[in-house]
Structure formats: structure tokens, C-alpha cells
Design a protein around this motif. Structure first.
Motif, short mmCIF file in Angstrom:
data_model
loop_
_atom_site.label_atom_id
_atom_site.label_comp_id
_atom_site.label_asym_id
_atom_site.label_seq_id
_atom_site.Cartn_x
_atom_site.Cartn_y
_atom_site.Cartn_z
N ARG A 25 0.84 -1.20 0.00
CA ARG A 25 0.00 0.00 0.00
C ARG A 25 0.87 1.24 0.00
NH1 ARG A 25 -5.75 -1.18 0.07
NH2 ARG A 25 -5.88 -3.41 0.50
N PRO A 62 -4.29 3.35 -0.36
CA PRO A 62 -4.33 2.99 -1.78
C PRO A 62 -3.35 1.85 -2.08
CG PRO A 62 -4.11 5.37 -1.50
CD PRO A 62 -3.91 4.77 -0.14
N ARG A 63 -3.72 1.05 -3.04
CA ARG A 63 -2.86 -0.07 -3.43
C ARG A 63 -1.73 0.41 -4.34
NH1 ARG A 63 -5.39 -5.05 -2.56
NH2 ARG A 63 -7.62 -4.89 -2.07
N SER A 65 -0.36 -1.44 -6.52
CA SER A 65 -0.61 -2.02 -7.84
C SER A 65 -1.57 -1.20 -8.69
CB SER A 65 -1.17 -3.45 -7.69
OG SER A 65 -2.37 -3.44 -6.93
N ASP A 66 -2.29 -0.26 -8.07
CA ASP A 66 -3.26 0.56 -8.81
C ASP A 66 -2.65 1.85 -9.35
OD1 ASP A 66 -5.22 -1.30 -8.35
OD2 ASP A 66 -6.05 -0.28 -6.59
N THR A 67 -1.37 2.06 -9.14
CA THR A 67 -0.76 3.31 -9.58
C THR A 67 0.36 3.03 -10.56
OG1 THR A 67 0.13 5.42 -8.77
CG2 THR A 67 1.01 3.42 -7.78
N ARG A 68 0.74 4.06 -11.31
CA ARG A 68 1.87 3.96 -12.23
C ARG A 68 3.10 4.55 -11.56
NH1 ARG A 68 3.97 7.71 -16.29
NH2 ARG A 68 5.45 6.55 -17.59
#
Length: 295
Positions: A25, A62-63, A65-68
């Protein structure tokens, strides 16, 4: 701490990474850049407190893996070393016999820096692209003529770096820069690991895989010029600024990898792995039609 820079609708954001039961996270760090945090003891202490607090209930964050992810820092200077790991020697031979007297230093220009998840586009002009898995020292404090004994005090942390190189262009002159400085030829990241997490940077195993096959495996204990010496040495010539990186060289490929070597092509993937610093995987792609067409 594990620190990253990631894309955000409000602009690039620095964050710390904390583990949770269902994946890593992100802990936001108040909109400061990593360089601003690393060079400011107050900001760094505040970031540590925020991470400690967040570690109690990370599932609300927030994860990752969900971001660049972006390069953790945008270095003003990228200083690199050539031959800096001793090769294999015959039993009983002196492993230091062929050591150079001074480091072989060259530069890569800032245009090479590539985000850790982005592919490297093989340039139309490239003919013989190779990879070099390396550990990058990230400078955290302005360093000028620093003593050897305190050189690591100027290191904010460490990251992984792929010194992508075109060997044909590299050999066209006595200076290597044209082969080293194609756009995107420097994937960096995915994380910056703060120096306190790495008790001894000369006791790390650096491994590289190409398409799932280990091609490099060697300890930083076999470096000719240790990281502290490199920081000390370079600071005698130039002022090292926060965010600058020094890429500390790559070991020689394993014998079978040398025998089987071929230039990188579209679809190839290279993974650099160091325990404590994570993994950096880079894929290589063909140029687009737009890139093939002269302006």
C-alpha cells in the motif's frame, strides 16, 4: 523506508510503501518530492512517523498495484562506473592482480531515465543493444570533497538501475556516451530504499535474469571500488547534489550467458534483483512507425 514516486491526477507524488495482508500500500508524503524529503531531516522524520502510524491499519490505504510508478528521483547527474567487479580467477591466483588504480567513470545524460514499468523502445539507429544490471547510489546531501570515513553519510539510499547500452555506438569513439545515452536507456527503480535499511551495501547479491535465465550472480563484496570510496572519489572533482545517482557497475555475465549472448530484441525482458532492494523488470519493444519515419 521503501520510497516511490508515482503518477497522480494532481501531479507526481512521493509515497512510502508499506506491506499489508493483501499487497503493498501507499502512504502519501504531503506532496513533497523524494529529493525534498531526503535532504531535509525534519521532513524525513515526519515521513517515518507517518509510515509507523499507517503500518497499524494499512488496508485502508491505496494499493501500490493501482498506480503507475515513475523514477523515484530525476537525477541532475548520472555517474556510472565501468569495470568495477572482479572476475573469476584461477584457484590460488591473486584476485586483485588486475585491479585498475582508479575507477573508470562515464556519464549518462538525464534523457535516459525511464520509469520502472515502462518498456525501453529499441531505437531505429541501434544495432547491438545490451543490458547491465546495477545498484545505484542515490545522493541525499550536497557532497563536496567528503572524507572516505563519512562518505556513506551522504547517501540517501539505493535503487536498481539498468545501464542499457548499444555496444556498436559505444565503440565508435574513445568516449562511450553515444552508446549509453539513447532516450530511455536508464530504467531506474522501482523503489528507493533508504540507507538505514541496508546495513552493509558491500554484502548484497546482485542477480540479473534475461527471459527467465540467470545471467549474472555476484556479491557486491567483489567490487574493486566500494560504494563509500566511489562517493568520496567523485566528490573530489564535482559537487554531488541531492537526487544525483552513481551507478556502481555490473558484474561480468556468467560463462554460459556470455556464450549464448545475443543483442536485445523486441519482446526480451531483463530483471535485476537484489535482496532488500527489490526487482526491476524491463521489457524491450520495437520502434513505432512514427519513430521509424524521419522528421
Amino acid at each position: 523506508m521503501r520510497l516511490v514516486t508515482h503518477a497522480h491526477p494532481s501531479g507526481d507524488r512521493a509515497a512510502a510503501v508499506v506491506a499489508s495482508s493483501d499487497g503493498d500500500r501507499l502512504v502519501d508524503l504531503d506532496g513533497l518530492s523524494l529529493v525534498e524529503i531526503l535532504q531535509d531531516e525534519t521532513a524525513l522524520a515526519a515521513a517515518r512517523l507517518r509510515v509507523e502510524h499507517a503500518a497499524g491499519s494499512p488496508e485502508t490505504l491505496p494499493r501500490l498495484s493501482d498506480t503507475r510508478l515513475l523514477p523515484p528521483v530525476r537525477p541532475g547527474k548520472i555517474l556510472c562506473l565501468g569495470y568495477n567487479y572482479r572476475g573469476h580467477v584461477a584457484e590460488g591466483a591473486d584476485p586483485t592482480a588486475d585491479d585498475p588504480a582508479f575507477p573508470d567513470v562515464f556519464v549518462k545524460t538525464p534523457n535516459v531515465v525511464n520509469a520502472p514499468g515502462d518498456p525501453v523502445v529499441l531505437p531505429v539507429a541501434s544495432t547491438n543493444v545490451d543490458y547491465e544490471g546495477e545498484i545505484a547510489v542515490v545522493i541525499g546531501r550536497r557532497a563536496h570533497r567528503v572524507p572516505l570515513v563519512s562518505a556513506l553519510d551522504y547517501v540517501a539510499g539505493y535503487a536498481l538501475f539498468n545501464d542499457v547500452s548499444d555496444r556498436d555506438w559505444q565503440g565508435r569513439s574513445s568516449q562511450w556516451e553515444l552508446g549509453k545515452c539513447f532516450d530511455g536507456f536508464g530504467p531506474l527503480g522501482p523503489e528507493l530504499i533508504t540507507a538505514d535499511e541496508i546495513p552493509d551495501p558491500q554484502d548484497l547479491l546482485l542477480e540479473v535474469e534475461r527471459d527467465g535465465v540467470v545471467t549474472v550472480s555476484q556479491s557486491t563484496a567483489t567490487m574493486i571500488f566500494p560504494m563509500a570510496f566511489i562517493v568520496h572519489y567523485l566528490s573530489q572533482v564535482m559537487t554531488l547534489e541531492p537526487g544525483d545517482i552513481i551507478s556502481t557497475g555490473t558484474p561480468q555475465k556468467l560463462p554460459q550467458a556470455l556464450n549464448d549472448h545475443r543483442p536485445l530484441g523486441p519482446g526480451d525482458a531483463v530483471t535485476i534483483r537484489v535482496a532488500g532492494l527489490g526487482e526491476l523488470t524491463t521489457t524491450f519493444t520495437a520502434p513505432t512507425d512514427t519513430e521509424r519515419t524521419p522528421a
